[in-house]
Design an enzyme around this catalytic site. Structure first.
Site, PDB file in Angstrom:
ATOM      1  N   ASP A 109     -23.288  11.100 -10.774  1.00 35.50           N
ATOM      2  CA  ASP A 109     -24.633  10.764 -10.288  1.00 35.50           C
ATOM      3  C   ASP A 109     -24.591  10.005  -8.976  1.00 35.50           C
ATOM      4  OD1 ASP A 109     -23.603   8.370 -11.167  1.00 35.50           O
ATOM      5  OD2 ASP A 109     -25.194   7.963 -12.637  1.00 35.50           O
ATOM      6  N   CYS A 145       0.821  -1.214   0.000  1.00 31.32           N
ATOM      7  CA  CYS A 145       0.000   0.000   0.000  1.00 31.32           C
ATOM      8  C   CYS A 145       0.850   1.258   0.000  1.00 31.32           C
ATOM      9  CB  CYS A 145      -0.947  -0.007   1.192  1.00 31.32           C
ATOM     10  SG  CYS A 145      -2.130  -1.367   1.140  1.00 31.32           S
TER      11      CYS A 145
END
Length: 221
Positions: free
Chosen positions: A139, A45
């Site tokens: 949206d 990570c």
């Protein structure tokens, strides 16, 4: 309940390295990439956060915001960011969500709803499912979901490619073929008749099969 493509992305409020946010307000009228991590100070990570910092400008060009998540605290995130910036010779400008109670992880099905425990009591292995990428449209609907194994670094260039495809196909009645890259030919979707296609593509197209018609990529502007 499991999330699916085109479901509304669950909204939440959370503390981040850039202050408290409301997720839907953070997205606004843009696209967003939410990418999660099993634990701070983990090797794979660390490389991912750094790479995303380096290519954030490419997402900005695509009207897309970045936001990361890890189960640890804001203070831990800020300490980790120093490592990320040093290792990758970059600056992390996007926010990182502190999900110490696993609330966001559960909302996005990274954990089972009955999963218990807080960040300080957990290891990367107990958080193994938290290795996901979500792309969310203006949206506020989920457009893409990918979950990776812990030992495999994510390909964020592929996420850029998919965003290019989704933004193009949202504006035009086309689909993108296998391994499509920006500028390659696209496919006229079967719902578009030849008569309608003639109006949109007066220069014609290449018919491989009646259901497979390739045409030059439309302008995205």
């Amino acid at each position: 309940m499991s999330l699916r493509i085109n479901d509304q992305a669950p909204n939440f409020q959370a503390d981040t390295t850039k202050g408290r946010i409301d997720f839907h307000e953070f997205i606004g009228d843009q696209w967003a990439v939410l990418f999660s991590h099993p634990k701070d100070f983990t090797p794979v990570c660390t490389t991912e956060l750094g790479y995303m910092a380096k290519i954030e400008e490419e997402f900005t060009k695509r009207n897309t915001k970045l936001i990361a998540l890890s189960v640890d605290s804001v203070d831990d995130h800020l300490a980790w960011v120093k490592d990320v910036e040093e290792v990758n010779n970059t600056t992390v400008n996007y926010p990182i969500i502190a999900d110490t109670h696993l609330r966001v992880g559960k909302l996005y099905n990274m954990f089972a709803a009955d999963e218990s425990g807080e960040a300080g009591d957990r290891t990367a292995m107990t958080n193994a499912t938290v290795r996901s990428v979500f792309v969310i449209g203006p949206d506020k609907n989920i457009k893409l979901m990918i979950t990776y194994p812990m030992t495999t670094g994510r390909n964020f260039d592929e996420i850029l490619r998919v965003i290019d495809s989704m933004q193009l196909t949202a504006k035009h009645k086309v689909a993108t073929p296998v391994n499509w890259q920006q500028g390659d030919d696209v496919i006229i979707v079967p719902a578009v008749s030849n008569e309608e296609a003639k109006e949109v593509y007066p220069d014609g197209w290449h018919t491989i099969k009646p259901y497979l018609r390739k045409v030059k990529q439309p302008e995205q502007a």
